[in-house]
Design an enzyme around this catalytic site. Structure first.
Site, PDB file in Angstrom:
ATOM      1  CB  VAL A 160      -0.540   2.936   5.474  1.00 32.02           C
ATOM      2  CG1 VAL A 160      -1.038   1.722   6.239  1.00 32.02           C
ATOM      3  CG2 VAL A 160      -1.644   3.971   5.359  1.00 32.02           C
TER       4      VAL A 160
ATOM      5  CD  GLU B 271       7.397  -5.101  -2.159  1.00 31.75           C
ATOM      6  OE1 GLU B 271       7.636  -4.053  -2.790  1.00 31.75           O
ATOM      7  OE2 GLU B 271       8.259  -5.960  -1.911  1.00 31.75           O
TER       8      GLU B 271
ATOM      9  CB  CYS C 242       3.379  -0.161  -7.104  1.00 28.29           C
ATOM     10  SG  CYS C 242       3.333  -1.900  -7.507  1.00 28.29           S
TER      11      CYS C 242
ATOM     12  N   GLY D 181       0.834  -1.201   0.000  1.00 26.32           N
ATOM     13  CA  GLY D 181       0.000   0.000   0.000  1.00 26.32           C
ATOM     14  C   GLY D 181       0.862   1.241   0.000  1.00 26.32           C
TER      15      GLY D 181
ATOM     16  CD  GLU E  61       2.834   5.625  -5.792  1.00 29.74           C
ATOM     17  OE1 GLU E  61       2.346   5.693  -4.649  1.00 29.74           O
ATOM     18  OE2 GLU E  61       3.200   4.557  -6.311  1.00 29.74           O
TER      19      GLU E  61
ATOM     20  CD  GLN F 150      -5.204   7.807  -7.154  1.00 26.62           C
ATOM     21  OE1 GLN F 150      -5.130   7.283  -6.060  1.00 26.62           O
ATOM     22  NE2 GLN F 150      -4.226   8.559  -7.650  1.00 26.62           N
TER      23      GLN F 150
HETATM   24  P1  NAD Z   1      -3.273   2.408   1.447  1.00 26.77           P
HETATM   25  O1  NAD Z   1      -1.985   2.454   2.180  1.00 26.77           O
HETATM   26  O2  NAD Z   1      -4.226   3.526   1.631  1.00 26.77           O
HETATM   27  O3  NAD Z   1      -4.080   1.093   1.846  1.00 26.77           O
HETATM   28  C1  NAD Z   1      -3.501  -0.180   1.733  1.00 26.77           C
HETATM   29  C2  NAD Z   1      -4.169  -1.100   2.738  1.00 26.77           C
HETATM   30  O4  NAD Z   1      -3.801  -0.680   4.050  1.00 26.77           O
HETATM   31  C3  NAD Z   1      -5.694  -1.083   2.689  1.00 26.77           C
HETATM   32  O5  NAD Z   1      -6.179  -2.386   2.921  1.00 26.77           O
HETATM   33  C4  NAD Z   1      -6.034  -0.169   3.842  1.00 26.77           C
HETATM   34  O6  NAD Z   1      -7.328  -0.383   4.361  1.00 26.77           O
HETATM   35  C5  NAD Z   1      -4.982  -0.546   4.841  1.00 26.77           C
HETATM   36  N1  NAD Z   1      -4.725   0.424   5.902  1.00 26.77           N
HETATM   37  C6  NAD Z   1      -4.947   1.757   5.871  1.00 26.77           C
HETATM   38  N2  NAD Z   1      -4.587   2.298   7.065  1.00 26.77           N
HETATM   39  C7  NAD Z   1      -4.120   1.289   7.831  1.00 26.77           C
HETATM   40  C8  NAD Z   1      -3.577   1.219   9.146  1.00 26.77           C
HETATM   41  N3  NAD Z   1      -3.438   2.294   9.915  1.00 26.77           N
HETATM   42  N4  NAD Z   1      -3.180   0.015   9.616  1.00 26.77           N
HETATM   43  C9  NAD Z   1      -3.292  -1.092   8.855  1.00 26.77           C
HETATM   44  N5  NAD Z   1      -3.809  -1.081   7.597  1.00 26.77           N
HETATM   45  C10 NAD Z   1      -4.207   0.097   7.097  1.00 26.77           C
HETATM   46  O7  NAD Z   1      -2.911   2.180  -0.100  1.00 26.77           O
HETATM   47  P2  NAD Z   1      -3.910   2.125  -1.337  1.00 26.77           P
HETATM   48  O8  NAD Z   1      -4.381   3.515  -1.603  1.00 26.77           O
HETATM   49  O9  NAD Z   1      -4.930   1.046  -1.145  1.00 26.77           O
HETATM   50  O10 NAD Z   1      -2.942   1.627  -2.514  1.00 26.77           O
HETATM   51  C11 NAD Z   1      -2.176   2.469  -3.303  1.00 26.77           C
HETATM   52  C12 NAD Z   1      -0.726   2.434  -2.862  1.00 26.77           C
HETATM   53  O11 NAD Z   1      -0.259   1.093  -2.899  1.00 26.77           O
HETATM   54  C13 NAD Z   1       0.195   3.194  -3.793  1.00 26.77           C
HETATM   55  O12 NAD Z   1       1.094   3.961  -3.028  1.00 26.77           O
HETATM   56  C14 NAD Z   1       0.943   2.099  -4.536  1.00 26.77           C
HETATM   57  O13 NAD Z   1       2.220   2.471  -5.006  1.00 26.77           O
HETATM   58  C15 NAD Z   1       1.025   1.051  -3.511  1.00 26.77           C
HETATM   59  N6  NAD Z   1       1.267  -0.252  -4.132  1.00 26.77           N
HETATM   60  C16 NAD Z   1       2.505  -0.791  -4.021  1.00 26.77           C
HETATM   61  C17 NAD Z   1       2.790  -2.016  -4.610  1.00 26.77           C
HETATM   62  C18 NAD Z   1       4.153  -2.635  -4.475  1.00 26.77           C
HETATM   63  O14 NAD Z   1       4.257  -3.841  -4.631  1.00 26.77           O
HETATM   64  N7  NAD Z   1       5.188  -1.860  -4.182  1.00 26.77           N
HETATM   65  C19 NAD Z   1       1.789  -2.694  -5.305  1.00 26.77           C
HETATM   66  C20 NAD Z   1       0.536  -2.100  -5.407  1.00 26.77           C
HETATM   67  C21 NAD Z   1       0.282  -0.880  -4.796  1.00 26.77           C
END
Ligand code: NAD
Length: 481
Positions: free
Chosen positions: A228, A246, A280, A224, A383, A327
């Site tokens: 976070v 990741e 990502c 994510g 990003e 977004q």
């Molecule tokens: P996000 O961080 O908002 O959410 C990711 C997950 O974390 C969700 O399930 C969310 O509910 C959960 N979450 C949120 N707050 C939390 C907390 N305090 N404790 C535990 N869990 C929590 O990310 P997003 O908007 O869903 O995804 C987009 C991001 O993901 C982008 O930055 C992208 O680059 C990244 N991403 C990275 C990869 C990689 O492999 N590097 C792959 C896909 C996406």
């Protein structure tokens, strides 16, 4: 009907529920999905703990068979699951079917991999003693996933976790619960003992802290956003939990004077705009040497004029909507900020003009190309996560490499060149976890390691047999016979 959470082998209502909407047409409601309370989360973790002793020491044939059945069903239903994924996340139907196919292949890969877990047998420095190095499951793992790959990312965490004897609690992204629920429903029917796999849908802001800090969780695998991820890293370090993160990217695509121009344009369009730039591994910085710069920009503009933005489920759509209104706003804010800092808009730059059958506007963003940008501009530091790419003009290969590495991130990178010397040098000196030569920065195989460096990743790699590092724990036994 509300789609329920899966706890201890039973479908259970959440404390509340949320509507899942189609970003191509927000009037289209895909379904109502449960949102868990902390109590329900506790029950899921307790069920996983109760299932762990038998599952972690049980036969590997049962694990392999279960993973094979899951993968086979996903592949058989790829069209239907792909349509669901396109409808809830917004990538086009072919892209979504590709993601589902990848998820199926991942389960089948790990069905074989769990039969191949090996160790080492060494002589001890003490006569008469043998040393055995083996790998054991970590325990109960918390899997937290983002919205942009709503079936593939859960798959690449769940499959290795189960293959090597761990029990799982999955919390998918709040924005895209349908694909994760469909996957959970397949897993539920594949013959796993109750509690081995649990699905807990809900908001990270409501249950995230309780999930990560719960004493019943041994390890956390998160994909994510960077903010976070950092919070989770601190929470895990304070409690001595194993953690794998990741996170974001700001991936560079270098184009050198000697590149094959049509090929370079194609891979930049692929990397930057397909899947709406919401990968990502998307390339968002196009670093172009001055001898090819103007021809490259002109060819990109021409190619982009042929891209059709529209409903993710329409056959003639190349680029679907942003996944949410937030977004969409974020994408447009970054473009506006770049123009204020002096970037020149060559293509796109606004919301795309696409209306849906219901008359309500989807979250469409026109693919956007900015030129005359510099490495220090915000558009080149942070990003965006949308179909937005900026061109940075550089003098030569050496400057291109320096600019490519001038970022807090390090997930993937690419170079377009016909020079073997530059390609090899870039492969070695690019500070990214994944390097592509004459290929898009996005689009990776399912059987080899995935992950980045610097601010993009933390902890062991995901996927392929390298996933062992996270999902198993090493034991060294000394045996006197
Ligand atoms: P996000 O961080 O908002 O959410 C990711 C997950 O974390 C969700 O399930 C969310 O509910 C959960 N979450 C949120 N707050 C939390 C907390 N305090 N404790 C535990 N869990 C929590 O990310 P997003 O908007 O869903 O995804 C987009 C991001 O993901 C982008 O930055 C992208 O680059 C990244 N991403 C990275 C990869 C990689 O492999 N590097 C792959 C896909 C996406």
């Amino acid at each position: 009907m509300t789609y329920c959470n899966l706890v201890a082998g039973e479908w259970v209502q959440g404390a509340t529920a949320g509507l899942n909407r189609n970003p191509s047409d927000p009037n289209d409601v895909i379904g109502e999905y449960a949102q868990a309370s902390v109590d329900q989360l506790d029950a899921a973790i307790a069920a996983a703990r109760a299932a762990f002793p038998a599952w972690s020491t049980g036969g590997i044939q049962a694990r392999s068979d279960a993973l094979d059945r899951i993968g086979t069903e996903i592949l058989a239903r790829r069209e239907e699951l792909g349509a669901l994924l396109a409808r809830e996340e917004g990538k086009t139907r072919p892209e979504a079917i590709g993601e589902v196919t990848r998820a199926g292949h991942i389960f089948r890969f790990f069905a074989g991999e769990c039969l191949r877990l090996s160790g080492e047998l060494l002589p001890s420095v003490r006569p008469g003693v043998g040393v055995e190095i083996t790998r054991e499951p970590v325990g109960v793992v918390a899997l937290i996933t983002p919205w942009n790959f709503p079936i593939a990312i859960p798959a690449w965490k769940i499959a290795p976790a189960l293959a090597w004897g761990n029990c799982v609690v999955l919390k998918p992204a709040d924005l895209t619960p349908a694909s994760a629920w469909a996957l959970a429903e397949i897993i539920h029917r594949c013959g796993l003992p109750a509690g081995v796999f649990n699905l807990v849908m809900g908001r990270g802001s409501v249950i995230g802290d309780a999930f990560v800090t719960h004493p019943g969780i041994d390890a956390v695998s998160f994909t994510g956003s960077t903010d976070v991820g950092h919070r989770i890293a601190v929470q895990c370090a304070e409690r001595g939990k194993k953690v794998q993160l990741e996170m974001g990217g700001k991936n560079p695509q270098v184009v050198l004077d000697d590149a094959d121009l049509p090929q370079a344009v194609e891979l930049c369009v692929q990397s930057a705009f397909f899947s709406t730039g919401q990968r990502c591994t998307a390339a968002s910085r196009l670093i172009v040497t001055e001898g090819i710069h103007d021809r490259f920009v002109e060819a990109m503009a021409q190619r982009m004029a042929g891209l059709r933005v529209g409903d993710a489920l329409h056959a003639d759509t190349h680029i679907g909507p942003a996944a949410s209104e937030a977004q969409l706003r974020q994408d447009l804010d970054y473009v506006e900020g770049a123009r204020t800092e002096g970037a020149v808009l060559v293509a796109g730059g606004g919301a795309a003009d696409c209306h849906t059958n219901s008359g309500k506007r989807g979250f469409f963003v026109a693919p956007t190309l900015l030129t005359e940008t510099t490495p220090s501009m915000r558009i080149n530091r942070e990003e965006v996560f949308g179909p937005v790419a900026s061109v940075i003009r550089v003098r030569d290969y050496e400057q291109a490499l320096a600019v490519a590495n001038d970022t807090p991130f390090g997930l993937s990178s690419g170079i377009a060149t016909t020079s073997l010397r530059h390609a090899r040098h870039f492969q070695r000196h690019s500070q990214a976890g994944m390097v592509m030569v004459n290929l898009p920065t996005a689009g990776v195989d399912y059987h080899v390691p995935f992950g980045g460096r610097k601010g993009s990743s933390y902890g062991p790699r995901e996927q392929g047999r390298y996933a062992q590092e996270f999902f198993t724990s090493v034991k060294t036994a000394y045996v006197q016979g």
